[in-house]
Enzyme design. Sequence first.
Site, PDB file in Angstrom:
ATOM      1  N   ASP A  31      -2.251 -42.260 -53.958  1.00 10.16           N
ATOM      2  CA  ASP A  31      -3.250 -43.198 -54.492  1.00 10.16           C
ATOM      3  C   ASP A  31      -3.831 -44.096 -53.405  1.00 10.16           C
ATOM      4  O   ASP A  31      -3.752 -45.318 -53.473  1.00 10.16           O
ATOM      5  CB  ASP A  31      -2.629 -44.035 -55.615  1.00 10.16           C
ATOM      6  CG  ASP A  31      -2.349 -43.210 -56.857  1.00 10.16           C
ATOM      7  OD1 ASP A  31      -3.223 -43.144 -57.728  1.00 10.16           O
ATOM      8  OD2 ASP A  31      -1.259 -42.609 -56.938  1.00 10.16           O
ATOM      9  N   HIS A  33      -7.082 -44.206 -52.694  1.00  9.98           N
ATOM     10  CA  HIS A  33      -8.335 -44.735 -53.266  1.00  9.98           C
ATOM     11  C   HIS A  33      -9.329 -45.149 -52.180  1.00  9.98           C
ATOM     12  O   HIS A  33      -9.896 -46.250 -52.209  1.00  9.98           O
ATOM     13  CB  HIS A  33      -8.043 -45.903 -54.206  1.00  9.98           C
ATOM     14  CG  HIS A  33      -7.452 -45.477 -55.515  1.00  9.98           C
ATOM     15  ND1 HIS A  33      -8.216 -45.077 -56.584  1.00  9.98           N
ATOM     16  CD2 HIS A  33      -6.157 -45.351 -55.910  1.00  9.98           C
ATOM     17  CE1 HIS A  33      -7.424 -44.736 -57.593  1.00  9.98           C
ATOM     18  NE2 HIS A  33      -6.168 -44.885 -57.207  1.00  9.98           N
ATOM     19  N   ASP A  71      -5.486 -38.818 -55.756  1.00 11.06           N
ATOM     20  CA  ASP A  71      -6.413 -39.944 -55.611  1.00 11.06           C
ATOM     21  C   ASP A  71      -6.536 -40.395 -54.161  1.00 11.06           C
ATOM     22  O   ASP A  71      -6.435 -41.586 -53.847  1.00 11.06           O
ATOM     23  CB  ASP A  71      -6.001 -41.122 -56.505  1.00 11.06           C
ATOM     24  CG  ASP A  71      -6.446 -40.946 -57.947  1.00 11.06           C
ATOM     25  OD1 ASP A  71      -7.168 -39.973 -58.229  1.00 11.06           O
ATOM     26  OD2 ASP A  71      -6.071 -41.773 -58.799  1.00 11.06           O
ATOM     27  N   ASN A 140      -6.874 -38.088 -60.785  1.00 13.66           N
ATOM     28  CA  ASN A 140      -7.896 -38.191 -61.826  1.00 13.66           C
ATOM     29  C   ASN A 140      -9.197 -38.772 -61.296  1.00 13.66           C
ATOM     30  O   ASN A 140     -10.249 -38.628 -61.929  1.00 13.66           O
ATOM     31  CB  ASN A 140      -7.387 -39.052 -62.994  1.00 13.66           C
ATOM     32  CG  ASN A 140      -7.004 -40.452 -62.561  1.00 13.66           C
ATOM     33  OD1 ASN A 140      -6.217 -40.626 -61.627  1.00 13.66           O
ATOM     34  ND2 ASN A 140      -7.538 -41.465 -63.219  1.00 13.66           N
ATOM     35  N   HIS A 141      -9.166 -39.412 -60.119  1.00 12.08           N
ATOM     36  CA  HIS A 141     -10.398 -39.961 -59.543  1.00 12.08           C
ATOM     37  C   HIS A 141     -11.151 -38.929 -58.713  1.00 12.08           C
ATOM     38  O   HIS A 141     -12.372 -39.004 -58.612  1.00 12.08           O
ATOM     39  CB  HIS A 141     -10.077 -41.187 -58.676  1.00 12.08           C
ATOM     40  CG  HIS A 141      -9.870 -42.441 -59.453  1.00 12.08           C
ATOM     41  ND1 HIS A 141     -10.799 -43.449 -59.527  1.00 12.08           N
ATOM     42  CD2 HIS A 141      -8.828 -42.853 -60.215  1.00 12.08           C
ATOM     43  CE1 HIS A 141     -10.344 -44.430 -60.287  1.00 12.08           C
ATOM     44  NE2 HIS A 141      -9.143 -44.093 -60.711  1.00 12.08           N
ATOM     45  N   HIS A 239       0.337 -35.981 -60.878  1.00 17.04           N
ATOM     46  CA  HIS A 239      -0.499 -37.180 -60.937  1.00 17.04           C
ATOM     47  C   HIS A 239      -0.868 -37.411 -62.399  1.00 17.04           C
ATOM     48  O   HIS A 239      -1.908 -36.960 -62.873  1.00 17.04           O
ATOM     49  CB  HIS A 239      -1.754 -36.981 -60.079  1.00 17.04           C
ATOM     50  CG  HIS A 239      -2.534 -38.241 -59.844  1.00 17.04           C
ATOM     51  ND1 HIS A 239      -2.419 -38.985 -58.694  1.00 17.04           N
ATOM     52  CD2 HIS A 239      -3.433 -38.898 -60.615  1.00 17.04           C
ATOM     53  CE1 HIS A 239      -3.216 -40.025 -58.757  1.00 17.04           C
ATOM     54  NE2 HIS A 239      -3.842 -39.995 -59.929  1.00 17.04           N
ATOM     55  N   HIS A 267      -0.406 -41.599 -59.489  1.00 15.18           N
ATOM     56  CA  HIS A 267      -1.245 -42.202 -60.521  1.00 15.18           C
ATOM     57  C   HIS A 267      -0.821 -43.626 -60.881  1.00 15.18           C
ATOM     58  O   HIS A 267      -1.675 -44.498 -61.018  1.00 15.18           O
ATOM     59  CB  HIS A 267      -1.287 -41.351 -61.791  1.00 15.18           C
ATOM     60  CG  HIS A 267      -2.211 -41.901 -62.846  1.00 15.18           C
ATOM     61  ND1 HIS A 267      -3.564 -42.048 -62.639  1.00 15.18           N
ATOM     62  CD2 HIS A 267      -1.974 -42.358 -64.099  1.00 15.18           C
ATOM     63  CE1 HIS A 267      -4.126 -42.561 -63.727  1.00 15.18           C
ATOM     64  NE2 HIS A 267      -3.186 -42.764 -64.620  1.00 15.18           N
ATOM     65  N   HIS A 269       0.314 -47.268 -60.129  1.00 17.60           N
ATOM     66  CA  HIS A 269       0.054 -48.036 -58.911  1.00 17.60           C
ATOM     67  C   HIS A 269       1.176 -48.983 -58.511  1.00 17.60           C
ATOM     68  O   HIS A 269       1.210 -49.433 -57.364  1.00 17.60           O
ATOM     69  CB  HIS A 269      -1.252 -48.826 -59.063  1.00 17.60           C
ATOM     70  CG  HIS A 269      -2.472 -47.995 -58.843  1.00 17.60           C
ATOM     71  ND1 HIS A 269      -3.666 -48.513 -58.387  1.00 17.60           N
ATOM     72  CD2 HIS A 269      -2.687 -46.664 -59.003  1.00 17.60           C
ATOM     73  CE1 HIS A 269      -4.558 -47.546 -58.282  1.00 17.60           C
ATOM     74  NE2 HIS A 269      -3.987 -46.412 -58.664  1.00 17.60           N
TER      75      HIS A 269
END
Length: 537
Positions: A31, A33, A71, A140-141, A239, A267, A269
């Site tokens: 993650d 991001h 992610d 998922n992002h 995830h 996933h 955080h």
Amino acid sequence: MSDTGRDSVPPVPTLRHADPDNTIRILLATDNHIGYMERDPIRGQDSINTFKEILQLAVKHDVDFILLAGDLFHENRPSRDCLYQVIGLLRQYTMGDKPIEVELLSDPNEGKAASYEFPAVNYEDPNLNVAIPVFSIHGNHDDPQGAGPEGALCALDVLSASGLINYMGKFDLPLSEADAQTAGIAIRPVLLRKGATYLSLYGVGNVKDQRMHYELRSNRVRMYMPRNRDEWFNILLLHQNRVRHGPQESVPEGMFDDSVDLVVWGHEHDCRIVPEPVAGKPYYITQPGSSIATSLADGESIEKHVALLHIQGKEFEMKPIPLRTVRPFVLEDVVLSEAAEEEGFELNDQIAVSKFLKSRVNALINQANKLWDDRNARAVEDGDEPLPHMLPLVRLKVDTTGVSEMSNPIRFGQEFQGRIANPRDVLVFHRAKRTTRSSKVTIDQPELSIDDPDLSISEKLSKVRMQTLVKEYLAAQELQLLGEAGMSDAIQMFVEKDDSHAIQTHVTAALRSLMKGVQANGEVDEGDLDNVVCRPC
């Protein structure tokens, strides 16, 4: 997944007799991001700076490879600047003359791009000089989207074709509900060896939690394992939601195959990176958490880490490594009515209330700065250079139950401009929900309606889901040919995934299905048309 009958209790996660020649060293993260708030003048480079630190840690600790659990990017279609910086960092820190000590035993062409000849695993390509391989699943992002000639694609496909990342855990989703009933999920591992240690990596990119829950419950997730699987250390990357949001909107921890030794959970955080045993199961779960705070929630305030994972034979140990470039984040809850009673001010005195709230924010700023100083002090003790101060993230959650009027939170935050990174949303107001006696225990439902009378406007905007609004709007239109659920999903893809063809694709497929139904009934009178047309979901 079926159990294999291993009844032994999992070993304590430590190496009893470490042997470097037989130990696989992995840097574990998830993650990242990258691209989150990239246009913000203060926080725009936070995600890329921390990703750079993660790659530098991989070089510093001389790992065999990096493992990412989804992610990597915050957006499904990352910006050109975002892609440019990630490609540059991966090329700088993962390419080089360092020999690869981990041998690939599985087929290097498993999962490769169908139209090209180069292998799926980059260090098996003689044209590339890879020093530290990176293996990653999608989240998922940054999940695959589209239906072009190459199938659904995502940013990880671009990095994979560039030879910078080994994209795993991508499998073809069924094209129809009928296919979904028989397809299941098949997971083929990446098989690696170093000395006498055998490692299998099973990656499952993000799918809808309802489907994953169904597949696991129906025992339709097939893990292809080597013949002597008990001699292999098996890692499962996924995830999905770990925290329950509804009856099937999460994945239960105890549903995985007993042959798995370690589950790396992406996933979620909040950092729970220390391996946790699962009751009645022989495996552990590690949840690294995100490397950047994408919301000002309690879980994001826990110190961010990556982990150095050592595997030897069937034993492993994990060393959490705190991330130094993560912006410090502190938060506090205040009940204004209780504070007024303790501090001796009136709730209707706006000046006194504002003075109290400013004092609490100042205290949080001092707390955040101390966290940064302590982090720098530990780094200096370890022989690293201190980092310059970063403006902290501060969130004060104020319960305004019983207060008739509050000041503007944006105007309030302007006083802290230059002292914190988020002056516009340092304050958030909320009211305690009225509770009624009930014999039933209700789960916190995320499907909130915009017409909920118990919510203020700000609470509605922060909690309501886009698909809920769309579903309510479409239901009110009394659609004759297109179903609300399908249109809602298509609009969600259009908005959240930037899939410009999602609505057109759904409408075309729905109309084609309706036409087939009409044609199957032969000639139909206009008056009987409504009875023949069967609206899809």
